[in-house]
Design an enzyme around this catalytic site. Structure first.
Site, PDB file in Angstrom:
ATOM      1  N   LYS A   1     -63.908  36.276  -2.188  1.00  0.00           N
ATOM      2  CA  LYS A   1     -63.896  37.812  -1.630  1.00  0.00           C
ATOM      3  C   LYS A   1     -65.314  38.701  -2.542  1.00  0.00           C
ATOM      4  O   LYS A   1     -65.946  39.944  -2.013  1.00  0.00           O
ATOM      5  CB  LYS A   1     -62.206  38.107  -3.003  1.00  0.00           C
ATOM      6  CG  LYS A   1     -60.969  38.329  -2.727  1.00  0.00           C
ATOM      7  CD  LYS A   1     -60.028  38.773  -3.231  1.00  0.00           C
ATOM      8  CE  LYS A   1     -59.265  38.464  -3.088  1.00  0.00           C
ATOM      9  NZ  LYS A   1     -57.897  38.706  -4.115  1.00  0.00           N
TER      10      LYS A   1
ATOM     11  N   TYR B   1     -45.134  34.673  -7.954  1.00  0.00           N
ATOM     12  CA  TYR B   1     -43.866  34.827  -7.803  1.00  0.00           C
ATOM     13  C   TYR B   1     -43.526  33.015  -6.783  1.00  0.00           C
ATOM     14  O   TYR B   1     -44.211  32.267  -7.305  1.00  0.00           O
ATOM     15  CB  TYR B   1     -43.998  36.080  -5.996  1.00  0.00           C
ATOM     16  CG  TYR B   1     -45.619  35.678  -5.471  1.00  0.00           C
ATOM     17  CD1 TYR B   1     -44.707  34.305  -3.963  1.00  0.00           C
ATOM     18  CD2 TYR B   1     -46.376  36.243  -5.043  1.00  0.00           C
ATOM     19  CE1 TYR B   1     -45.859  33.881  -3.148  1.00  0.00           C
ATOM     20  CE2 TYR B   1     -47.414  35.666  -4.198  1.00  0.00           C
ATOM     21  CZ  TYR B   1     -47.140  34.799  -2.830  1.00  0.00           C
ATOM     22  OH  TYR B   1     -48.074  34.240  -1.923  1.00  0.00           O
TER      23      TYR B   1
ATOM     24  N   ILE C   1     -47.707  38.447 -11.880  1.00  0.00           N
ATOM     25  CA  ILE C   1     -48.626  38.132 -10.040  1.00  0.00           C
ATOM     26  C   ILE C   1     -48.561  37.357 -10.040  1.00  0.00           C
ATOM     27  O   ILE C   1     -48.262  37.308  -8.730  1.00  0.00           O
ATOM     28  CB  ILE C   1     -49.817  39.337 -10.423  1.00  0.00           C
ATOM     29  CG1 ILE C   1     -51.005  37.966 -11.516  1.00  0.00           C
ATOM     30  CG2 ILE C   1     -49.764  40.522 -11.382  1.00  0.00           C
ATOM     31  CD1 ILE C   1     -52.416  38.452 -10.652  1.00  0.00           C
TER      32      ILE C   1
ATOM     33  N   THR D   1     -60.233  32.679 -23.527  1.00  0.00           N
ATOM     34  CA  THR D   1     -61.893  32.581 -23.476  1.00  0.00           C
ATOM     35  C   THR D   1     -61.935  34.502 -23.861  1.00  0.00           C
ATOM     36  O   THR D   1     -62.559  34.759 -22.284  1.00  0.00           O
ATOM     37  CB  THR D   1     -62.684  32.121 -21.765  1.00  0.00           C
ATOM     38  OG1 THR D   1     -62.016  30.633 -21.549  1.00  0.00           O
ATOM     39  CG2 THR D   1     -63.814  32.041 -22.108  1.00  0.00           C
TER      40      THR D   1
ATOM     41  N   SER E   1     -50.162  30.960   1.828  1.00  0.00           N
ATOM     42  CA  SER E   1     -50.247  32.652   2.772  1.00  0.00           C
ATOM     43  C   SER E   1     -48.883  33.071   2.953  1.00  0.00           C
ATOM     44  O   SER E   1     -48.400  32.541   4.322  1.00  0.00           O
ATOM     45  CB  SER E   1     -50.923  32.632   3.635  1.00  0.00           C
ATOM     46  OG  SER E   1     -51.174  34.325   2.964  1.00  0.00           O
TER      47      SER E   1
ATOM     48  N   ALA F   1     -58.116  37.159 -17.629  1.00  0.00           N
ATOM     49  CA  ALA F   1     -59.728  38.032 -17.726  1.00  0.00           C
ATOM     50  C   ALA F   1     -60.412  37.299 -15.805  1.00  0.00           C
ATOM     51  O   ALA F   1     -61.143  37.887 -16.405  1.00  0.00           O
ATOM     52  CB  ALA F   1     -60.212  37.604 -18.787  1.00  0.00           C
TER      53      ALA F   1
HETATM   54  P1  ATR Z   1     -57.058  34.898 -10.229  1.00  0.00           P
HETATM   55  O1  ATR Z   1     -58.171  35.371  -9.454  1.00  0.00           O
HETATM   56  O2  ATR Z   1     -55.789  34.224  -9.950  1.00  0.00           O
HETATM   57  O3  ATR Z   1     -57.162  35.413 -11.764  1.00  0.00           O
HETATM   58  P2  ATR Z   1     -58.771  32.825 -11.741  1.00  0.00           P
HETATM   59  O4  ATR Z   1     -59.981  34.197 -11.414  1.00  0.00           O
HETATM   60  O5  ATR Z   1     -59.159  31.407 -12.176  1.00  0.00           O
HETATM   61  O6  ATR Z   1     -57.559  33.298 -11.199  1.00  0.00           O
HETATM   62  O7  ATR Z   1     -58.086  33.516 -13.414  1.00  0.00           O
HETATM   63  C1  ATR Z   1     -57.304  32.998 -14.063  1.00  0.00           C
HETATM   64  C2  ATR Z   1     -57.279  33.481 -15.342  1.00  0.00           C
HETATM   65  O8  ATR Z   1     -55.634  32.449 -15.872  1.00  0.00           O
HETATM   66  C3  ATR Z   1     -58.103  33.075 -16.486  1.00  0.00           C
HETATM   67  O9  ATR Z   1     -58.458  34.336 -17.263  1.00  0.00           O
HETATM   68  C4  ATR Z   1     -58.510  31.811 -16.818  1.00  0.00           C
HETATM   69  O10 ATR Z   1     -58.886  31.825 -17.998  1.00  0.00           O
HETATM   70  P3  ATR Z   1     -60.074  31.274 -18.564  1.00  0.00           P
HETATM   71  O11 ATR Z   1     -60.781  32.837 -18.419  1.00  0.00           O
HETATM   72  O12 ATR Z   1     -60.126  30.966 -20.867  1.00  0.00           O
HETATM   73  O13 ATR Z   1     -60.293  30.662 -17.778  1.00  0.00           O
HETATM   74  C5  ATR Z   1     -56.508  31.888 -16.936  1.00  0.00           C
HETATM   75  N1  ATR Z   1     -56.004  30.845 -17.407  1.00  0.00           N
HETATM   76  C6  ATR Z   1     -55.826  29.487 -15.958  1.00  0.00           C
HETATM   77  N2  ATR Z   1     -55.207  28.556 -16.575  1.00  0.00           N
HETATM   78  C7  ATR Z   1     -55.146  28.479 -18.289  1.00  0.00           C
HETATM   79  C8  ATR Z   1     -54.311  28.152 -19.170  1.00  0.00           C
HETATM   80  N3  ATR Z   1     -53.394  26.619 -19.508  1.00  0.00           N
HETATM   81  N4  ATR Z   1     -53.926  28.939 -20.609  1.00  0.00           N
HETATM   82  C9  ATR Z   1     -54.484  30.144 -20.683  1.00  0.00           C
HETATM   83  N5  ATR Z   1     -54.941  31.186 -19.734  1.00  0.00           N
HETATM   84  C10 ATR Z   1     -55.437  30.137 -18.114  1.00  0.00           C
END
Ligand code: ATR
Length: 270
Positions: free
Chosen positions: A66, A212, A210, A150, A15, A126
């Site tokens: 959170k 970095y 978002i 999804t 962090s 999402a």
């Molecule tokens: P954060 O809190 O950073 O938003 P998260 O809640 O784990 O992290 O969400 C990760 C997001 O990245 C989700 O929208 C996930 O899609 P799914 O809901 O289908 O799981 C998306 N994501 C993660 N890996 C992915 C990949 N290889 N291709 C496309 N989308 C991905």
């Protein structure tokens, strides 16, 4: 007496929040220190109990806590309640905590001036981060489309926080949606897996990732090569830190100095 602040999460070792906040605490002459606190899932409440004394001013909270932070608080801001997540807790004394969410103003600050009449935003993903962003855009009256691997999660998010101006669709079809967007925001964790999206011709439109550092660098480079204006997530990280700092101390710190320290640390690590 030196006061205590910190960030609770798991993992937390990488962090940048301690660097950002300790820099501001020193610059502004506050007798306080900000520490990274590693707390495994399920142990949030126990960890919070250890902070319930006169030394602690408050804590930031990140994944996976959170939601637990919101549950633990006896007072909750409207934004934190609506999103269902808190990233800032302030100790009120007598085992009472107040929960806020500085991700929302942090996002708005980082994105800059929005034009609700003409801006059309596409959000990729999402998950938890997308929730704060959808809430901020809906509150600003900016129409947006949520695309997710999804699709049902995109649909849920649009109906829960989208205030009738959010649409949703499948990430597979991102090319169809991006053509008419003025801003594209990537909140997915695809960068962690080294997967890239070809966004097509940017024509000076904004691509905001978002993430970095090394995670976002290849995607930002690809977008930039295709003519997008690009922004990484460091500004949002520093801005949410600044709004948390303001909640605790009533004073806004200098975001530019926080950003400079982060850039220097990331360069030194690369
Ligand atoms: P954060 O809190 O950073 O938003 P998260 O809640 O784990 O992290 O969400 C990760 C997001 O990245 C989700 O929208 C996930 O899609 P799914 O809901 O289908 O799981 C998306 N994501 C993660 N890996 C992915 C990949 N290889 N291709 C496309 N989308 C991905």
């Amino acid at each position: 007496m030196t006061k205590l602040l910190g960030v609770i999460g798991d993992p937390i070792a990488h962090s940048l929040s301690p660097l950002i906040h300790n820099g501001w605490l020193q610059d502004m002459g506050f007798n306080a220190t900000y520490e990274a606190m590693q707390v495994p899932p399920g142990e949030f409440d126990k960890a919070l109990k250890t902070l319930e004394n006169g030394d602690c001013i408050g804590v930031n909270v990140t994944l996976p806590h959170k939601g637990a932070a919101l549950q633990a608080a006896s007072a909750v801001s409207e934004t934190a309640r609506t999103i269902g997540a808190a990233n800032t807790l302030t100790y009120l004394g007598r085992s009472q905590w107040r929960a806020d969410n500085s991700d929302v103003p942090g996002f708005i600050e980082a994105l800059g001036q929005l034009k609700p009449e003409t801006d059309r935003v596409v959000i990729l993903g999402a998950g938890g981060s997308a929730r704060a962003i959808v809430h901020a855009l809906s509150a600003s009256g900016v129409s947006h489309t949520i695309l997710n691997r999804t699709v049902s999660k995109a649909q849920e998010l649009a109906s829960e926080l989208g205030r009738n101006i959010a649409q949703y669709g499948s990430l597979d079809q991102y090319k169809d949606y991006i053509d008419s967007a003025t801003i594209v925001i990537n909140t997915t964790s695809m960068g962690h897996a080294g997967e890239l999206l070809d966004l097509g011709d940017g024509s000076d439109r904004l691509f905001f990732d978002i993430s970095y550092g090394k995670i976002s660098a290849p995607q930002l480079q690809l977008a930039s090569d295709r003519g997008w204006r690009v922004k990484d997530g460091l500004t949002m990280l520093v801005a949410q830190a600044a709004f948390s700092f303001e909640i605790w101390f009533g004073e806004m710190p200098d975001m530019e100095s926080g950003l400079k320290r982060c850039h220097a640390a990331l360069e030194a690590a690369s």
